[in-house]
Design a protein around this motif. Structure first.
Motif, PDB file in Angstrom:
ATOM      1  N   GLU A  62       2.643  -7.329  -8.711  1.00 47.09           N
ATOM      2  CA  GLU A  62       2.034  -6.196  -9.406  1.00 47.09           C
ATOM      3  C   GLU A  62       1.691  -5.073  -8.439  1.00 47.09           C
ATOM      4  O   GLU A  62       1.855  -3.889  -8.750  1.00 47.09           O
ATOM      5  CB  GLU A  62       0.764  -6.653 -10.135  1.00 47.09           C
ATOM      6  N   GLU A  63       1.181  -5.435  -7.269  1.00 42.24           N
ATOM      7  CA  GLU A  63       0.806  -4.426  -6.284  1.00 42.24           C
ATOM      8  C   GLU A  63       2.007  -3.584  -5.860  1.00 42.24           C
ATOM      9  O   GLU A  63       1.849  -2.414  -5.492  1.00 42.24           O
ATOM     10  CB  GLU A  63       0.187  -5.102  -5.068  1.00 42.24           C
ATOM     11  N   ALA A  64       3.196  -4.178  -5.918  1.00 45.45           N
ATOM     12  CA  ALA A  64       4.404  -3.465  -5.501  1.00 45.45           C
ATOM     13  C   ALA A  64       5.050  -2.685  -6.637  1.00 45.45           C
ATOM     14  O   ALA A  64       6.073  -2.037  -6.437  1.00 45.45           O
ATOM     15  CB  ALA A  64       5.413  -4.456  -4.915  1.00 45.45           C
ATOM     16  N   PRO A  97       4.453   0.327  -9.123  1.00 47.66           N
ATOM     17  CA  PRO A  97       3.554   1.428  -9.491  1.00 47.66           C
ATOM     18  C   PRO A  97       3.377   1.585 -10.989  1.00 47.66           C
ATOM     19  O   PRO A  97       2.323   2.047 -11.447  1.00 47.66           O
ATOM     20  CB  PRO A  97       4.222   2.655  -8.868  1.00 47.66           C
ATOM     21  N   GLY A  98       4.385   1.203 -11.787  1.00 47.43           N
ATOM     22  CA  GLY A  98       4.251   1.310 -13.238  1.00 47.43           C
ATOM     23  C   GLY A  98       3.189   0.376 -13.774  1.00 47.43           C
ATOM     24  O   GLY A  98       2.365   0.760 -14.624  1.00 47.43           O
ATOM     25  N   ILE A  99       3.166  -0.868 -13.288  1.00 45.86           N
ATOM     26  CA  ILE A  99       2.149  -1.828 -13.722  1.00 45.86           C
ATOM     27  C   ILE A  99       0.780  -1.399 -13.220  1.00 45.86           C
ATOM     28  O   ILE A  99      -0.217  -1.457 -13.951  1.00 45.86           O
ATOM     29  CB  ILE A  99       2.507  -3.241 -13.229  1.00 45.86           C
ATOM     30  N   ARG A 100       0.704  -0.949 -11.971  1.00 48.06           N
ATOM     31  CA  ARG A 100      -0.585  -0.487 -11.447  1.00 48.06           C
ATOM     32  C   ARG A 100      -1.118   0.681 -12.269  1.00 48.06           C
ATOM     33  O   ARG A 100      -2.320   0.776 -12.526  1.00 48.06           O
ATOM     34  CB  ARG A 100      -0.446  -0.067  -9.980  1.00 48.06           C
ATOM     35  N   GLY A 101      -0.225   1.555 -12.697  1.00 50.11           N
ATOM     36  CA  GLY A 101      -0.664   2.692 -13.504  1.00 50.11           C
ATOM     37  C   GLY A 101      -1.247   2.259 -14.837  1.00 50.11           C
ATOM     38  O   GLY A 101      -2.244   2.840 -15.305  1.00 50.11           O
ATOM     39  N   GLU A 102      -0.638   1.247 -15.464  1.00 48.67           N
ATOM     40  CA  GLU A 102      -1.177   0.752 -16.733  1.00 48.67           C
ATOM     41  C   GLU A 102      -2.553   0.123 -16.523  1.00 48.67           C
ATOM     42  O   GLU A 102      -3.468   0.319 -17.336  1.00 48.67           O
ATOM     43  CB  GLU A 102      -0.213  -0.256 -17.357  1.00 48.67           C
ATOM     44  N   THR A 103      -2.702  -0.628 -15.435  1.00 48.87           N
ATOM     45  CA  THR A 103      -3.999  -1.242 -15.151  1.00 48.87           C
ATOM     46  C   THR A 103      -5.057  -0.176 -14.923  1.00 48.87           C
ATOM     47  O   THR A 103      -6.181  -0.265 -15.437  1.00 48.87           O
ATOM     48  CB  THR A 103      -3.898  -2.159 -13.922  1.00 48.87           C
ATOM     49  N   GLU A 104      -4.729   0.852 -14.159  1.00 47.87           N
ATOM     50  CA  GLU A 104      -5.702   1.909 -13.873  1.00 47.87           C
ATOM     51  C   GLU A 104      -6.068   2.688 -15.134  1.00 47.87           C
ATOM     52  O   GLU A 104      -7.195   3.183 -15.255  1.00 47.87           O
ATOM     53  CB  GLU A 104      -5.148   2.849 -12.808  1.00 47.87           C
ATOM     54  N   ALA A 122     -17.634  -5.303 -17.090  1.00 45.77           N
ATOM     55  CA  ALA A 122     -16.930  -6.511 -17.510  1.00 45.77           C
ATOM     56  C   ALA A 122     -15.940  -7.017 -16.465  1.00 45.77           C
ATOM     57  O   ALA A 122     -15.280  -8.032 -16.684  1.00 45.77           O
ATOM     58  CB  ALA A 122     -16.193  -6.259 -18.826  1.00 45.77           C
ATOM     59  N   LEU A 123     -15.822  -6.325 -15.326  1.00 45.84           N
ATOM     60  CA  LEU A 123     -14.843  -6.731 -14.319  1.00 45.84           C
ATOM     61  C   LEU A 123     -15.248  -8.008 -13.595  1.00 45.84           C
ATOM     62  O   LEU A 123     -14.407  -8.766 -13.132  1.00 45.84           O
ATOM     63  CB  LEU A 123     -14.640  -5.621 -13.293  1.00 45.84           C
ATOM     64  N   GLY A 124     -16.543  -8.235 -13.464  1.00 43.00           N
ATOM     65  CA  GLY A 124     -17.018  -9.379 -12.702  1.00 43.00           C
ATOM     66  C   GLY A 124     -16.924  -9.121 -11.211  1.00 43.00           C
ATOM     67  O   GLY A 124     -16.397  -8.100 -10.758  1.00 43.00           O
ATOM     68  N   PRO A 125     -17.428 -10.050 -10.384  1.00 43.44           N
ATOM     69  CA  PRO A 125     -17.401  -9.869  -8.932  1.00 43.44           C
ATOM     70  C   PRO A 125     -16.003 -10.088  -8.360  1.00 43.44           C
ATOM     71  O   PRO A 125     -15.131 -10.655  -9.015  1.00 43.44           O
ATOM     72  CB  PRO A 125     -18.374 -10.936  -8.433  1.00 43.44           C
ATOM     73  N   PHE A 164      -9.093  -6.621 -12.082  1.00 49.31           N
ATOM     74  CA  PHE A 164      -8.612  -5.419 -12.745  1.00 49.31           C
ATOM     75  C   PHE A 164      -8.932  -4.144 -11.966  1.00 49.31           C
ATOM     76  O   PHE A 164      -8.393  -3.089 -12.276  1.00 49.31           O
ATOM     77  CB  PHE A 164      -9.201  -5.326 -14.157  1.00 49.31           C
ATOM     78  N   ALA A 165      -9.818  -4.239 -10.972  1.00 51.91           N
ATOM     79  CA  ALA A 165     -10.104  -3.049 -10.169  1.00 51.91           C
ATOM     80  C   ALA A 165      -8.894  -2.662  -9.334  1.00 51.91           C
ATOM     81  O   ALA A 165      -8.733  -1.495  -8.965  1.00 51.91           O
ATOM     82  CB  ALA A 165     -11.315  -3.288  -9.287  1.00 51.91           C
ATOM     83  N   ASP A 166      -8.051  -3.652  -9.002  1.00 51.48           N
ATOM     84  CA  ASP A 166      -6.777  -3.376  -8.321  1.00 51.48           C
ATOM     85  C   ASP A 166      -6.990  -2.558  -7.047  1.00 51.48           C
ATOM     86  O   ASP A 166      -6.296  -1.577  -6.785  1.00 51.48           O
ATOM     87  CB  ASP A 166      -5.836  -2.641  -9.278  1.00 51.48           C
ATOM     88  N   GLY A 167      -7.975  -2.968  -6.241  1.00 52.34           N
ATOM     89  CA  GLY A 167      -8.219  -2.306  -4.974  1.00 52.34           C
ATOM     90  C   GLY A 167      -9.086  -1.070  -5.036  1.00 52.34           C
ATOM     91  O   GLY A 167      -9.438  -0.491  -3.999  1.00 52.34           O
ATOM     92  N   ARG A 168      -9.472  -0.644  -6.226  1.00 53.04           N
ATOM     93  CA  ARG A 168     -10.318   0.543  -6.361  1.00 53.04           C
ATOM     94  C   ARG A 168     -11.790   0.174  -6.152  1.00 53.04           C
ATOM     95  O   ARG A 168     -12.220  -0.916  -6.504  1.00 53.04           O
ATOM     96  CB  ARG A 168     -10.130   1.167  -7.749  1.00 53.04           C
ATOM     97  N   ALA A 169     -12.517   1.094  -5.593  1.00 53.07           N
ATOM     98  CA  ALA A 169     -13.933   0.849  -5.340  1.00 53.07           C
ATOM     99  C   ALA A 169     -14.719   0.870  -6.646  1.00 53.07           C
ATOM    100  O   ALA A 169     -14.515   1.740  -7.493  1.00 53.07           O
ATOM    101  CB  ALA A 169     -14.474   1.909  -4.391  1.00 53.07           C
ATOM    102  N   VAL A 170     -15.606  -0.113  -6.792  1.00 53.67           N
ATOM    103  CA  VAL A 170     -16.483  -0.201  -7.962  1.00 53.67           C
ATOM    104  C   VAL A 170     -17.920  -0.191  -7.453  1.00 53.67           C
ATOM    105  O   VAL A 170     -18.358  -1.155  -6.828  1.00 53.67           O
ATOM    106  CB  VAL A 170     -16.216  -1.476  -8.780  1.00 53.67           C
ATOM    107  N   PRO A 171     -18.659   0.865  -7.690  1.00 50.91           N
ATOM    108  CA  PRO A 171     -20.036   0.943  -7.177  1.00 50.91           C
ATOM    109  C   PRO A 171     -20.887  -0.248  -7.613  1.00 50.91           C
ATOM    110  O   PRO A 171     -20.915  -0.610  -8.784  1.00 50.91           O
ATOM    111  CB  PRO A 171     -20.561   2.253  -7.791  1.00 50.91           C
ATOM    112  N   GLY A 172     -21.537  -0.873  -6.627  1.00 44.54           N
ATOM    113  CA  GLY A 172     -22.441  -1.974  -6.925  1.00 44.54           C
ATOM    114  C   GLY A 172     -21.767  -3.305  -7.183  1.00 44.54           C
ATOM    115  O   GLY A 172     -22.451  -4.292  -7.458  1.00 44.54           O
TER     116      GLY A 172
END
Length: 329
Positions: free
Chosen positions: A175-177, A179-186, A207-210, A222-230
């Protein structure tokens, strides 16, 4: 047996409860149309909410709609109705997935009716679970719930669970490789808190969990490498309790039945005090989906991997108002 047309409030309530069903990325890919003169409720696929890269054959879309159909049946039974369901009633219309005749009077399905309170309590939990075993009697109840909807539920052994976790890791790498799947997740999984005035679908940050400390986590990030505050880190189960839900065949009707079986299993689990999350990543790649099968069982087609156990209840994801997906004519 005669058909009794239901009032608008009753139909709206049934469809609202149906929408509490799980769906890939919480896209809620369903639409309903009620023919009031005939007392018939039609369930359609909403292709505008499809995930063409993540779910190219729309198998997940059908399962989500099947789960919504099960919720509808549960709520109808709790209301004293006995719905008569036809799957794929008009093959020429690929978007029409089910036709539901709201019969009355007729003895409702009491086994379904008793699951009514669990419809709104069920949420995916993406938190660590306890390592305690699930009693064998409870596993049998969950398997019976799947069988009641024409599916199988199997609990694989330790070696197969480890294999499934490796498949999850492989799928996430692929999935990381892409970009189409990553775009849907984002698009559907958000890293900011839910704002009910703006968001009525998708997965909110709450709802993402730790994040898991181990590479092979049993929970999709589901954050897929994106920063989630807290957002915190946590250690998930080393040997999670996984169950394979599957069917003999693998067509559109089988996907709808699998979706109903999945939701029935989840509702029974909720009534038992268990929490659950879904692991669909390996099943979204044909090469990995085949390997996910248990070679020691007769299950031909795995439709979902379910993680079960004891742990914190999941945070609810937003839902659209019923007026957005119900048309009454």
């Amino acid at each position: 047996m005669s058909i009794r047309s239901q009032d608008t409030a009753t139909v709206s309530a049934l469809v609202s409860e149906a929408s509490a069903a799980p769906s890939l990325h919480n896209t809620q890919p369903w639409a309903f149309r009620y023919l009031s003169d005939a007392g018939i409720l039609l369930l359609y696929a909403d292709r505008s909410r499809a995930l063409p890269r993540t779910d190219p054959d729309a198998r997940g879309l059908h399962m989500g709609c099947g789960a919504a159909l099960l919720n509808l049946r549960v709520t109808a039974a709790a209301a004293g109705l006995a719905p008569d369901v036809r799957l794929l009633p008009h093959p020429a219309d690929a978007d029409l997935l089910a036709e539901v005749r709201l019969w009355e009077p007729a003895p409702p399905d009491m086994a379904l009716a008793l699951l009514g309170p669990a419809v709104r309590r069920r949420h995916s939990s993406r938190h660590p679970f306890l390592e305690e075993d699930i009693p064998e009697a409870w596993r049998s109840l969950l398997a019976e719930a799947a069988e009641a909807e024409g599916a199988q539920l199997l609990f694989p052994g330790t070696w197969h669970v480890r294999s499934l976790l490796r498949l999850v890791e492989d799928a996430e790498g692929w999935e990381e490789a892409d970009p189409g799947i990553r775009g849907e997740t984002e698009r559907w999984a958000r890293v900011e808190p839910a704002d009910t005035a703006r968001f009525r679908d998708g997965i909110p940050a709450e709802a993402l969990g730790p994040r898991g400390r181990r590479a092979a986590s049993p929970v999709r990030d589901f954050a897929d490498g994106r920063a989630v505050p807290g957002r915190e880190w946590a250690t998930f189960e080393e040997d999670p309790h996984l169950a394979l839900l599957g069917t003999v065949r693998d067509g559109r009707e089988d996907w709808l039945r699998a979706g109903q079986a999945l939701e029935r299993v989840l509702l029974v689990a909720t009534e038992l005090g268990l929490v659950a999350s879904l692991m669909s990543q390996p099943l979204e790649w044909p090469e990995l989906r085949w390997v996910a099968r248990d070679p020691l069982s007769a299950m031909a087609n795995v439709q979902m991997i379910v993680r079960l156990g004891w742990g914190p209840e999941g945070r609810p994801s937003p839902r659209r108002p019923v007026a957005e997906f119900l048309e009454i004519v």
